[in-house]
Design an enzyme around this catalytic site. Structure first.
Site, PDB file in Angstrom:
ATOM      1  N   GLU A 143      19.073  -3.764  -8.461  1.00  0.00           N
ATOM      2  CA  GLU A 143      17.766  -3.647  -7.823  1.00  0.00           C
ATOM      3  C   GLU A 143      17.358  -2.185  -7.637  1.00  0.00           C
ATOM      4  O   GLU A 143      16.199  -1.833  -7.786  1.00  0.00           O
ATOM      5  CB  GLU A 143      17.751  -4.387  -6.477  1.00  0.00           C
ATOM      6  CG  GLU A 143      17.817  -5.900  -6.617  1.00  0.00           C
ATOM      7  CD  GLU A 143      16.640  -6.488  -7.394  1.00  0.00           C
ATOM      8  OE1 GLU A 143      15.587  -5.831  -7.473  1.00  0.00           O
ATOM      9  OE2 GLU A 143      16.777  -7.582  -7.956  1.00  0.00           O
ATOM     10  N   TYR A 158      11.935  -4.250   0.112  1.00  0.00           N
ATOM     11  CA  TYR A 158      12.037  -5.030  -1.117  1.00  0.00           C
ATOM     12  C   TYR A 158      13.505  -5.241  -1.505  1.00  0.00           C
ATOM     13  O   TYR A 158      13.931  -6.362  -1.794  1.00  0.00           O
ATOM     14  CB  TYR A 158      11.284  -4.358  -2.289  1.00  0.00           C
ATOM     15  CG  TYR A 158      11.731  -4.986  -3.577  1.00  0.00           C
ATOM     16  CD1 TYR A 158      11.253  -6.246  -3.926  1.00  0.00           C
ATOM     17  CD2 TYR A 158      12.712  -4.402  -4.370  1.00  0.00           C
ATOM     18  CE1 TYR A 158      11.728  -6.903  -5.055  1.00  0.00           C
ATOM     19  CE2 TYR A 158      13.195  -5.039  -5.485  1.00  0.00           C
ATOM     20  CZ  TYR A 158      12.699  -6.284  -5.828  1.00  0.00           C
ATOM     21  OH  TYR A 158      13.190  -6.931  -6.919  1.00  0.00           O
ATOM     22  N   ASP A 176       7.630  -7.789  -5.252  1.00  0.00           N
ATOM     23  CA  ASP A 176       7.587  -6.551  -6.039  1.00  0.00           C
ATOM     24  C   ASP A 176       6.265  -6.505  -6.803  1.00  0.00           C
ATOM     25  O   ASP A 176       5.399  -7.369  -6.631  1.00  0.00           O
ATOM     26  CB  ASP A 176       8.802  -6.463  -6.976  1.00  0.00           C
ATOM     27  CG  ASP A 176       8.650  -7.363  -8.195  1.00  0.00           C
ATOM     28  OD1 ASP A 176       7.858  -8.333  -8.124  1.00  0.00           O
ATOM     29  OD2 ASP A 176       9.298  -7.103  -9.227  1.00  0.00           O
TER      30      ASP A 176
END
Ligand code: SF4
Length: 296
Positions: free
Chosen positions: A42, A125, A143
């Site tokens: 990520e 996020y 996102d």
């Protein structure tokens, strides 16, 4: 019956079914993925496309499979391994994150939102994505890809506003299923749809599983109302390019690079000097006498 009370059920079902049949086979989605591998993916994917991340991620995880491994690495090695993924401050934050995971959590990534958010480099996020994709918790993952899919399919606009708004987050929360496993599947599926079908510049609507539900298509595909307010990501001649050039030279050198060699990297001396000073300030470069080198 469900569709009568839940206006988004049809959208979710179509996207999740499409994902089940079409998802890209990515290593951080594999059954043997680890929470740390998900977190690393990520961070790398925040500003870099999958095609560039995947080989770097594989090499990175082979070398440093656990937070303790990365925590013990030299920062110079970490920056070399980051290679050309860009925005290398992410690599420094990732190593700080690994050290914090070791110190605060005994080397295991926590499955708690507050503990994740307290880690270096982990924002809203990333915390949501790790909770969903590593631990299967319900979390609303938003996102740029999810924002674009919801803007088009549900709101009927070409693109979401330049910065996220409360109404978008409320919509994302309303669309996400309550069940944790279903919520994680929806998050992964909607991100994938935005990444490979409902792309920013050229959506492939003819191949889209929700064409029949898409509000933007139903409205005749109106133009982007925010077009004049979007920042373009220029590269040539920017400070980002200069910083990348200096970092590439330092990564490629086994030892310190003399100041004269750095000075030859870029024709605009003032811009180069400003960028080198910024790299030193960011902790990405250290000065050693009349030379520069990667830290640690
Ligand atoms: S139909 Fe086109 S615009 Fe609508 S969600 Fe699908 S790809 Fe995006």
């Amino acid at each position: 019956m469900l569709h009568a009370t839940d206006p988004h059920a049809g959208l979710r079902t179509a996207v999740v079914d499409w994902f089940a049949a079409s998802a890209r086979d990515l290593p951080w989605r594999a059954a043997n993925r680890t929470p740390w591998g998900v977190l690393v993916s990520e961070v790398m994917l925040q500003q870099t496309p999958v095609v560039r991340v995947e080989p770097r991620w594989r090499a990175w995880m082979d070398r440093w499979p656990e937070p303790a491994d990365l925590a013990a690495a030299s920062t110079a090695d970490v920056l070399r391994a980051w290679d050309r993924l860009g925005y290398p401050r992410r690599a420094l934050r990732l190593q700080e994150c690994a050290r914090a995971v070791v110190k605060r959590h005994g080397g295991g990534v926590p499955d708690d939102e507050a503990a994740l958010l307290a880690l270096p480099g982990v924002g809203t996020y990333t915390a949501a994505a790790v909770l969903a994709f590593a631990f299967g918790h319900r979390s609303v993952v938003v996102d740029t890809n999810v924002r674009r899919v919801l803007a088009r399919a549900v709101t009927g606009t070409a693109l979401p506003p330049p910065s996220p708004r409360a109404a978008e987050l409320a919509l994302a929360a309303a669309v996400a299923p309550r069940d944790p496993a279903a919520s994680a599947r929806w998050a992964a599926a909607s991100m994938e749809l935005g990444a490979v079908v409902c792309t920013a510049r050229a959506p492939r609507c003819d191949a889209c599983p929700v064409l029949h539900l898409c509000a933007w298509q139903a409205a005749g595909a109106p133009a982007d109302e925010h077009r004049g307010r979007r920042r373009t990501q220029a590269w040539a001649g920017t400070d980002r390019q200069v910083r990348g050039t200096v970092m590439a030279a330092l990564r490629g050198s086994p030892g310190p690079v003399p100041r004269a060699s750095v000075a030859a990297l870029w024709p605009d001396a003032a811009q180069l000097s400003r960028c080198v000073a910024g790299l030193v300030e960011d902790g990405l470069v250290e000065q050693e006498g009349a030379a520069y080198r990667l830290p640690g």
